[in-house]
Design an enzyme around this catalytic site. Structure first.
Site, PDB file in Angstrom:
ATOM      1  N   ARG A  60       0.847  -1.194   0.000  1.00 48.50           N
ATOM      2  CA  ARG A  60       0.000   0.000   0.000  1.00 48.50           C
ATOM      3  C   ARG A  60       0.884   1.245   0.000  1.00 48.50           C
ATOM      4  NH1 ARG A  60      -5.293   0.801  -0.910  1.00 48.50           N
ATOM      5  NH2 ARG A  60      -5.840  -0.908   0.519  1.00 48.50           N
ATOM      6  N   ARG A  83       1.866  -6.635  -9.561  1.00 45.04           N
ATOM      7  CA  ARG A  83       2.286  -5.936  -8.345  1.00 45.04           C
ATOM      8  C   ARG A  83       2.623  -6.879  -7.191  1.00 45.04           C
ATOM      9  NH1 ARG A  83      -2.922  -3.437  -5.240  1.00 45.04           N
ATOM     10  NH2 ARG A  83      -4.305  -5.243  -5.400  1.00 45.04           N
ATOM     11  N   HIS A 153      -0.150   3.413 -10.326  1.00 48.95           N
ATOM     12  CA  HIS A 153      -1.084   3.764  -9.239  1.00 48.95           C
ATOM     13  C   HIS A 153      -0.373   4.626  -8.180  1.00 48.95           C
ATOM     14  CE1 HIS A 153      -4.188   3.344  -6.244  1.00 48.95           C
ATOM     15  NE2 HIS A 153      -4.818   2.355  -6.868  1.00 48.95           N
ATOM     16  N   ASP A 196     -13.172   9.144  -5.486  1.00 50.83           N
ATOM     17  CA  ASP A 196     -12.712   8.109  -6.420  1.00 50.83           C
ATOM     18  C   ASP A 196     -13.296   8.446  -7.788  1.00 50.83           C
ATOM     19  OD1 ASP A 196     -11.828   5.872  -7.711  1.00 50.83           O
ATOM     20  OD2 ASP A 196     -12.845   4.420  -6.429  1.00 50.83           O
ATOM     21  N   GLU A 254      -3.177   8.840 -10.783  1.00 52.14           N
ATOM     22  CA  GLU A 254      -2.724   7.685 -11.544  1.00 52.14           C
ATOM     23  C   GLU A 254      -2.824   7.913 -13.046  1.00 52.14           C
ATOM     24  OE1 GLU A 254      -5.055   4.294 -10.143  1.00 52.14           O
ATOM     25  OE2 GLU A 254      -5.537   5.459  -8.346  1.00 52.14           O
TER      26      GLU A 254
END
Length: 279
Positions: A60, A83, A153, A196, A254
């Site tokens: 994270r 990832r 990201h 978001d 991003e």
């Protein structure tokens, strides 16, 4: 010729690039994950202090490489498999005014079980004074076409999300994923609660003002969208790998491909980049 310096961070094999001016970047082989970017004496990326280290799960913060799937828009694990996999060091170089490191992920038995394509993905992390540039290339080594979605990201460190705004997206198509509402972006984006949103990529740079400085963010036209995300206090409280106040000190901006997959023909190659510059 100088090269990147090996380093172990939280049990992960990493490599650090450091310039004479003091700017540095730390990259883990796990996920080809950029963990830190220090410029002008300040950490520019947010890395959660509540991460579950060990090399098994996603990290994270920093810059996760989302490939070959964005979020849960498909049958693969969330944000794809890149990832959470071990990448290989392909090379590095450090000069007086610039440095770079390249990491590569190739198709293997694990990826084939999830996604039946032959491919090679390379991340090039390039450092200059006041600037970090990330190049992601996807080479289709198969005899059939492949398609993917994904993102760089990037988690930015901010002093206080309440004092942060983003400009440069005015008039661009906007999808608010929290309210599931489509519209156009305002002149400036402000953050109060969960945020978001997916935007049609702007032709010019974005500017993130966080009270103590400005960061300029650019991306290649090969990315179709830009995503801006902050979980807000309520969503943040549900994330096991985030401290309760983590939302107040981060903002994701991003370079992404969310809606329409990118098609890469057999033996073809795609390149996308994101550039962060201290202003």
């Amino acid at each position: 010729m100088l090269t990147a310096t090996p380093e172990v961070f939280q049990g992960l094999d990493c490599h650090r690039l450091t310039l004479p001016c003091g700017d540095s970047v730390l990259v883990a082989l796990h996920g080809a994950h950029v963990l830190s970017w220090v410029s002008q004496g300040r950490e520019r990326l947010f890395l959660s202090p509540a991460n579950l280290w060990g090399g098994q799960s996603a990290i994270r913060g920093g810059v996760p490489v989302c490939f070959p799937q964005f979020n849960q828009r498909g049958t693969l694990p969330k944000h794809g498999f890149a990832r959470t996999m071990a990448w290989a060091l392909a090379g590095s170089r450090v000069d007086d005014a610039q440095a770079h490191i390249e990491l590569v992920l190739k198709a293997n038995a694990h990826t084939q079980a999830l996604w039946p394509h032959q491919f090679q993905v390379q991340l090039r992390v390039a450092l200059q004074p006041g600037q970090l540039m990330l190049h992601l290339s996807v080479h289709n080594t198969d005899t059939q076409p492949l398609s993917f979605t994904g993102a760089l990201h990037t988690y930015l460190a901010v002093d206080d999300i309440d004092l942060t705004d983003v400009t440069g997206l005015q008039g661009q198509a906007e999808w608010d994923a929290v309210a599931d509402v489509h519209g156009v972006a305002d002149e400036a984006l402000y953050f109060d609660g969960e945020f978001d949103r997916v935007y049609a990529a702007a032709p010019g740079p974005l500017r993130v003002q966080d009270g103590s400085g400005v960061l300029c963010i650019e991306q290649s036209p090969s990315w179709g969208q830009s995503v801006v995300w902050n979980p807000g206090p309520e969503k943040c409280a549900t994330l096991a790998d985030m401290p309760p106040d983590g939302f107040a000190h981060m903002l994701c901006v991003e370079a992404a491909q969310v809606y329409e997959p990118i098609a890469v023909p057999a033996a073809g190659q795609w390149l996308g980049w994101q550039r962060l510059t201290v202003s």
